[in-house]
Every structure is written in C-alpha cells, then in structure tokens.
Design an enzyme around this catalytic site. Structure first.
Site, PDB file in Angstrom:
ATOM      1  N   ARG A 100     -30.761  16.414  27.115  1.00 27.86           N
ATOM      2  CA  ARG A 100     -29.682  16.746  26.172  1.00 27.86           C
ATOM      3  C   ARG A 100     -29.220  15.525  25.374  1.00 27.86           C
ATOM      4  NH1 ARG A 100     -27.035  17.090  22.783  1.00 27.86           N
ATOM      5  NH2 ARG A 100     -25.163  18.279  22.295  1.00 27.86           N
ATOM      6  N   TYR A 101     -29.400  14.329  25.952  1.00 26.46           N
ATOM      7  CA  TYR A 101     -28.974  13.092  25.287  1.00 26.46           C
ATOM      8  C   TYR A 101     -30.194  12.188  25.169  1.00 26.46           C
ATOM      9  CZ  TYR A 101     -24.468  14.942  26.782  1.00 26.46           C
ATOM     10  OH  TYR A 101     -23.392  15.760  26.977  1.00 26.46           O
ATOM     11  N   ARG A 104     -31.369   9.617  28.372  1.00 24.60           N
ATOM     12  CA  ARG A 104     -31.382  10.017  29.785  1.00 24.60           C
ATOM     13  C   ARG A 104     -31.807  11.473  29.941  1.00 24.60           C
ATOM     14  NH1 ARG A 104     -26.639   9.370  27.301  1.00 24.60           N
ATOM     15  NH2 ARG A 104     -24.882  10.746  27.676  1.00 24.60           N
ATOM     16  N   CYS A 113     -28.468  23.343  47.966  1.00 26.06           N
ATOM     17  CA  CYS A 113     -27.266  22.522  48.167  1.00 26.06           C
ATOM     18  C   CYS A 113     -26.777  22.684  49.601  1.00 26.06           C
ATOM     19  CB  CYS A 113     -26.146  22.998  47.253  1.00 26.06           C
ATOM     20  SG  CYS A 113     -26.538  22.859  45.517  1.00 26.06           S
ATOM     21  N   CYS A 117     -20.718  25.882  45.961  1.00 29.97           N
ATOM     22  CA  CYS A 117     -19.339  25.791  45.480  1.00 29.97           C
ATOM     23  C   CYS A 117     -19.077  26.981  44.564  1.00 29.97           C
ATOM     24  CB  CYS A 117     -19.129  24.492  44.704  1.00 29.97           C
ATOM     25  SG  CYS A 117     -19.804  23.054  45.552  1.00 29.97           S
ATOM     26  N   CYS A 120     -19.502  26.519  40.720  1.00 30.21           N
ATOM     27  CA  CYS A 120     -20.700  25.816  40.245  1.00 30.21           C
ATOM     28  C   CYS A 120     -21.054  26.163  38.781  1.00 30.21           C
ATOM     29  CB  CYS A 120     -21.886  26.170  41.142  1.00 30.21           C
ATOM     30  SG  CYS A 120     -23.379  25.276  40.661  1.00 30.21           S
ATOM     31  N   ARG A 122     -23.990  25.483  37.463  1.00 31.92           N
ATOM     32  CA  ARG A 122     -25.416  25.776  37.307  1.00 31.92           C
ATOM     33  C   ARG A 122     -25.834  26.990  38.146  1.00 31.92           C
ATOM     34  NH1 ARG A 122     -27.580  20.499  37.644  1.00 31.92           N
ATOM     35  NH2 ARG A 122     -26.916  20.217  35.502  1.00 31.92           N
ATOM     36  N   ASP A 281     -16.470  24.448  33.848  1.00 33.56           N
ATOM     37  CA  ASP A 281     -17.216  25.152  32.801  1.00 33.56           C
ATOM     38  C   ASP A 281     -17.064  26.662  33.017  1.00 33.56           C
ATOM     39  OD1 ASP A 281     -18.341  22.779  31.618  1.00 33.56           O
ATOM     40  OD2 ASP A 281     -19.559  22.605  33.440  1.00 33.56           O
ATOM     41  N   ASP A 318     -17.463  19.864  28.827  1.00 33.49           N
ATOM     42  CA  ASP A 318     -18.712  20.126  28.117  1.00 33.49           C
ATOM     43  C   ASP A 318     -18.474  21.290  27.171  1.00 33.49           C
ATOM     44  OD1 ASP A 318     -19.986  18.810  30.798  1.00 33.49           O
ATOM     45  OD2 ASP A 318     -21.344  18.637  29.075  1.00 33.49           O
ATOM     46  N   LYS A 325     -20.677  16.525  25.812  1.00 36.98           N
ATOM     47  CA  LYS A 325     -19.386  16.166  26.427  1.00 36.98           C
ATOM     48  C   LYS A 325     -18.354  15.750  25.377  1.00 36.98           C
ATOM     49  CE  LYS A 325     -20.617  14.720  31.015  1.00 36.98           C
ATOM     50  NZ  LYS A 325     -21.974  15.264  30.864  1.00 36.98           N
TER      51      LYS A 325
HETATM   52  S1  SF4 Z   1     -21.386  22.232  42.278  1.00 37.09           S
HETATM   53 FE1  SF4 Z   1     -23.236  23.558  42.267  1.00 37.09          FE
HETATM   54  S2  SF4 Z   1     -24.958  22.121  42.273  1.00 37.09           S
HETATM   55 FE2  SF4 Z   1     -23.135  20.938  42.893  1.00 37.09          FE
HETATM   56  S3  SF4 Z   1     -23.114  21.022  45.157  1.00 37.09           S
HETATM   57 FE3  SF4 Z   1     -21.844  22.692  44.422  1.00 37.09          FE
HETATM   58  S4  SF4 Z   1     -23.221  24.478  44.318  1.00 37.09           S
HETATM   59 FE4  SF4 Z   1     -24.507  22.633  44.412  1.00 37.09          FE
END
Ligand code: SF4
Length: 400
Positions: A100-101, A104, A113, A117, A120, A122, A281, A318, A325
C-alpha cells in the site's frame, strides 16, 4: 492450575474455541450464548486460557472479556460495515503481500492468531485455517519483495507470525534477510499480550540474529500488563528489539484518557514505546466496539502536554476503502500568515512563531541521497492491482 500452564504450546493446544470451552471461564449472558450459535460463520472464537484468566468471568462489562467473547451485537450492520475496510484486496499484487505504501510491504505469513479479537480489522482473512502460505505463494511473495528495490521494510503480519514454530520463522527471516535492499523487518504480534510465554529465550536468540527487527505489540488495556507480559517485554528489550505498541480505542473498554495514560506509562517503564492509538476500522460486526473520532480527539487533547511526548501514542485512522493512514494532532493555531503563526497552547498560553524571511530559506546539498529518494518516490506499488491475491476473502455473509 495445570502443571504445564507456563508452556506456550500447552496454552495454544488448550485454547478455548467453543461455547462449552468459554463457559468454563465465563458466566455467559444470553447475548453471548446467542452469538456463539449465530455468528460462528462470521468470525472464529478463540482465546488462550492465560488470556481468559485475566478477565472477570462474572462481569459482562470486563474489558478483556469484551475483546474476546462475542455478543449478538456482532450481527448488527451498524452505520458503516465492510469485510475489508482497508481495501487490502486492491493492493495485493501477489498472494499474501499487501503493498500500500512505496517503501514497505505487509507479508501475511499466517492467518492464525492466539486469540480472535472481536474488533479485528482483517476478518476477511484471519482465522480461515489457511495458516502458512503454500509453497508457490511463498516463493511468489519472496520474489515480489526481491524484485522491488523500493521495498525497505517487510512487516510480518497475518494473523500472528509468532503463532508459527521457531523453525518456520527462522526460514522466513533467512529468506527476507537475504534480500539486500530490505533494511529491517517488523513483526506484528499479540502474543506478548495473549500468550506471553511464547517469548522464550530460544525465540529471541533466533530472531536477534536478524537485527534490526522491530516488534510491534498490541496492548489495549493496563490489565493486560501482567507479570508474565512484563517478563516477555523485558526479554525482548534486553535482546535489543525496539518494541512499539499499537493500541485501538475501543468503546467502553479503554476509551478514556485515564486508561490510555495508565497503559502508556506502564509500557514506557517496560521500555515499550506507545506508538499508535488507532480508531477501530469499520470491520463487519464491530459497530458496538467503535468509538467516534470526536471522542478519540478529546482523549488526545486531555493527554497532550500533560504527559511526556514519549508517552503519547499517535492518534490515527485508516481511511476506509484503502485511502491510507491519517494522523491527528490537536489544533492550537489561532491565526496564520506568511509572516507568522499565532498559537494558544495546550494550557492556554498564547504566543507567536515568526517565520524568517522567505528569501532566507535555502535547501541543502542532497546529491548523496537523491538516488535513494528517487527510488522511493517513483516506486510502483499496489494501487490499482486488484487481484485474487488475498484469497479466501469471506463471501458476503447472509446475515448482513
Ligand atoms: S486483531 Fe485480528 S489479526 Fe490481530 S491478533 Fe486480533 S484477531 Fe489476530
């Protein structure tokens, strides 16, 4: 407590993954029970026993609990809701790479994971049982990095790269460090938070061979800074890893200046730099965990000046859809002209900064740095390369 409690692999193997598992630690509410039954197709449930044990199993408002136990609110679409809020699918030239940049790339080295979370970003990729890239995908990703001289940093992400074995990580680090234009590697991980026992002597001794390696951790609340987490962070700092924290402001969990202050102060004492304070997000199912930009800016203003700059994480979001960002800083400007700027500072003092005369400004000799700068400035990167590269994008779920 099990005799293997301090073994990170035991924590991994004994992760809580189902309603029945979570019931052993939490008195689940009706909303939470419904969520286990009705949202399983949207996003995985998982936590280590260690991380679950930090929560108050009887209190549905416990901050740790709200980060890992689903509620039926995840089925609400809310005011803005996207599977891929960062538009990563549009910036993925080859599988597992997000470019995206210019200087990097993100290398999504696994989708697994230690915990899933609830907020999340993603969700379209994480927790889909893809694990390590297939060998063709892996070689294409390494080849892509090798072929782009503007890429100076590789950010290992996912998923959590430290969910991989030491042997897998060693191979990845060897392959990346063999690329001469890559100057540093960042590893984004939540393991020091959710399974700090993962930060073993063997792991840090292996990774330190590849310095500079930056470790980007993700603590959101002072309750996460346990003795075990402190040991893990100290081990990393003692082994020469710069450690930076990226927190997310979460509604009813940590969106108060007193909590951000406590977290930042404790992190800094452990030699961890509070780096980012992100807006959540608008990922699907997270509306109840999002706070407003106004609320976040108020937190920033309360802290600004009262705590040292070292303690002040950068408030950032974002732009949804992949706009990149945007950082925020309190606006203290009262008046601005070519000649001067007048400010009212954080505690009310007003004063001017007077510019030197414009014809006084001259630029330094940049001959030595020009080529390097032009490589970055003219780099071709992800934009417009909509591809199938992040495959297994979750299909639009029928609930929404
Ligand atoms: S925020 Fe998403 S990618 Fe990061 S540890 Fe939690 S579940 Fe995994």
């Amino acid at each position: 407590m099990d005799k293997n409690w301090r073994d990170w692999k035991w924590q991994w193997k004994n992760s809580l993954k189902s309603e029945a598992d979570f019931s052993r630690y939490f008195d689940l509410t009706d909303s939470e029970r419904q969520a286990f039954q009705q949202t399983a197709h949207l996003f995985k449930f998982q936590t280590t026993p260690y991380y679950a044990s930090l929560a108050d199993g009887k209190n549905p408002e416990d901050p740790i609990r709200k980060m890992i136990v689903p509620t039926i609110k995840e089925t609400n679409q809310g005011r803005q809701s996207q599977w891929d809020p960062l538009g990563e699918g549009n910036h993925s030239p080859v599988s597992r790479i997000i470019h995206r940049y210019p200087d990097r790339v993100l290398f999504l080295i696994t989708d697994m994971c230690g915990v899933y979370c609830r907020y999340c970003t993603r969700k379209h990729f994480t927790g889909n049982d893809q694990a390590f890239p297939k060998s063709k995908e892996y070689s294409e990703a390494i080849h892509y990095i090798k072929s782009n001289r503007a890429i100076r940093e590789v950010i290992l992400s996912g998923g959590d790269p430290l969910s991989l074995s030491d042997d897998r990580l060693l191979k990845v680090m060897e392959d990346i460090s063999a690329i001469s234009h890559v100057e540093l590697v960042r590893i984004g991980t939540r393991m020091p938070v959710v399974n700090p026992l993962r930060i073993t002597e063997e792991l840090v001794n292996m990774l330190r061979q590849f310095h500079p390696v930056y470790i980007m951790v993700h603590f959101n609340h002072p309750k996460e800074l346990t003795a075990e987490a402190g040991e893990a962070l100290t081990r990393l700092a003692n082994s020469g890893f710069p450690v930076m924290n990226q927190m997310v402001l979460l509604n009813g969990i940590n969106n108060h200046e007193a909590i951000v202050q406590a977290l930042s102060r404790r992190l800094l004492k452990l030699r961890v730099q509070p780096y980012y304070m992100f807006q959540v997000d608008p990922s699907r199912g997270t509306d109840h965990l999002r706070t407003s930009v106004m609320d976040s800016r108020k937190i920033q203003r309360e802290l600004w000046g009262r705590v040292s700059g070292l303690m002040m994480p950068n408030l950032s979001l974002d732009i949804p859809g992949g706009g990149g960002k945007v950082g925020f800083a309190p606006d203290y400007i009262l008046f601005e002209s070519d000649e001067k700027i007048k400010f009212r500072g954080w505690d009310g003092i007003e004063e001017e900064y007077v510019n030197p005369r414009p014809d006084h400004i001259k630029k330094p000799d940049i001959t030595e740095y020009l080529e390097e700068w032009q490589t970055i400035k003219s780099a071709k990167y992800g934009s417009g390369t909509k591809s199938q590269a992040i495959h297994h994008l979750r299909p639009e779920a029928s609930l929404f």
